[in-house]
Scaffold this active site. Structure first.
Site, PDB file in Angstrom:
ATOM      1  N   SER A 147       9.680  -1.510  29.897  1.00  0.00           N
ATOM      2  CA  SER A 147       9.575  -2.477  30.991  1.00  0.00           C
ATOM      3  C   SER A 147       8.633  -3.630  30.697  1.00  0.00           C
ATOM      4  O   SER A 147       8.782  -4.711  31.276  1.00  0.00           O
ATOM      5  CB  SER A 147       9.109  -1.764  32.261  1.00  0.00           C
ATOM      6  OG  SER A 147       7.907  -1.038  32.035  1.00  0.00           O
ATOM      7  N   HIS A 187       2.434  -3.759  36.182  1.00  0.00           N
ATOM      8  CA  HIS A 187       3.227  -4.498  35.210  1.00  0.00           C
ATOM      9  C   HIS A 187       2.812  -5.973  35.225  1.00  0.00           C
ATOM     10  O   HIS A 187       2.299  -6.470  36.221  1.00  0.00           O
ATOM     11  CB  HIS A 187       4.727  -4.392  35.532  1.00  0.00           C
ATOM     12  CG  HIS A 187       5.326  -3.079  35.147  1.00  0.00           C
ATOM     13  ND1 HIS A 187       5.294  -1.989  35.984  1.00  0.00           N
ATOM     14  CD2 HIS A 187       5.953  -2.676  34.014  1.00  0.00           C
ATOM     15  CE1 HIS A 187       5.893  -0.967  35.386  1.00  0.00           C
ATOM     16  NE2 HIS A 187       6.295  -1.347  34.189  1.00  0.00           N
TER      17      HIS A 187
END
Length: 264
Positions: free
Chosen positions: A40, A246
């Site tokens: 990711s 993230h």
């Protein structure tokens, strides 16, 4: 004065040669195909603007592979990084575009193998001691099992793309320490940062064994960690839980892209 002029002249020549070599490196990287693999952090989860055809892989047009491709126009571009990917996933489903004509490969991988999501969930929801225990379990995995997993992936990349320059991107430290910040305790934040360093050190060692380039993003993310006041990382996002921990779009363009560009 004569010596000064000679020194200045030589410095100008060396600078020109250095610029020429730098330009040649970038040109060489763009002449062949570019294949972007990984998890990711490479697909761009948290950066928004997802490509609809990527489905649950959540590949973003703000992700560093997409941005590098747009800036350098390689002869081909395969964006295969996928949210949640492990080393086994890379081996099973991300290597099909690699070939002898591939000149550049980028990848971030290993965090999911070590249980990144579970570590962060445990630390957010539980006590300091439970958090530290889960981190120690992850570190034990990094010691015992992850190097072999990474070795298998890197060997497969070399076998399928023997002429490629391979850049392995690491993971940032998540927290700026020593500041007042709502959320996790200082103990948890420090332990999470240490775990990130532990992971990067392990990855860099295997990368070096394969003659690849390790792209250390901890330098570019310094000053932009969570609790910095200018974070390039999502903290816990209860509305979009998958974005938590993230990089933002700024983290991709300011944190990851320059590292790939310099390494490529």
């Amino acid at each position: 004065m004569r010596r000064s002029r000679i020194t200045a002249y030589l410095a100008t020549i060396f600078l020109a040669v250095g610029l020429a070599l730098t330009g040649a490196t970038s040109a060489n990287a763009a002449t062949g195909g570019y294949v972007a693999l990984g998890d990711s952090y490479s697909s761009g989860v948290g950066a928004g603007s997802y490509i609809s055809s990527s489905g649950s892989c959540d590949r973003s047009t703000n992700a560093y592979p997409y941005l590098w491709n747009a800036a350098h126009s390689p002869s081909s571009f395969s964006f295969l990084a996928c949210s949640g990917a492990t080393t086994d996933d890379v081996l099973a489903g991300q290597l099909g575009s690699l070939s002898s004509s591939t000149s550049l490969v980028s990848i971030s991988i290993g965090g999911n193998d070590a249980g990144f999501a579970d570590v962060m969930t445990t630390c957010v929801l539980n006590s300091d001691s439970t958090c530290l225990s889960r981190i120690n379990t992850a570190k034990a995995y990094v010691d015992s099992t992850l190097p072999g997993k990474l070795d298998a992936v890197y060997s497969a990349i070399s076998a399928k793309a023997p002429s490629a320059h391979v850049v392995v991107l690491g993971y940032p430290r998540f927290y700026k320490l020593g500041t007042t910040c709502v959320g996790l305790s200082d103990t948890k934040r420090s332990a999470i940062n240490d775990a990130s360093d532990y992971m990067d050190t392990a990855i860099a060692k295997v990368v070096a064994n394969h003659g690849f380039t390790f792209g250390d993003v901890r330098t570019t993310f310094t000053g932009h960690e969570i609790c910095s006041g200018s974070s390039w990382l999502h903290s816990v996002d209860w509305l979009n839980i998958g974005d938590s921990y993230h990089p933002t779009a700024d983290g991709q363009s300011g944190g990851y892209l320059p590292v790939l560009t310099n390494a490529a």
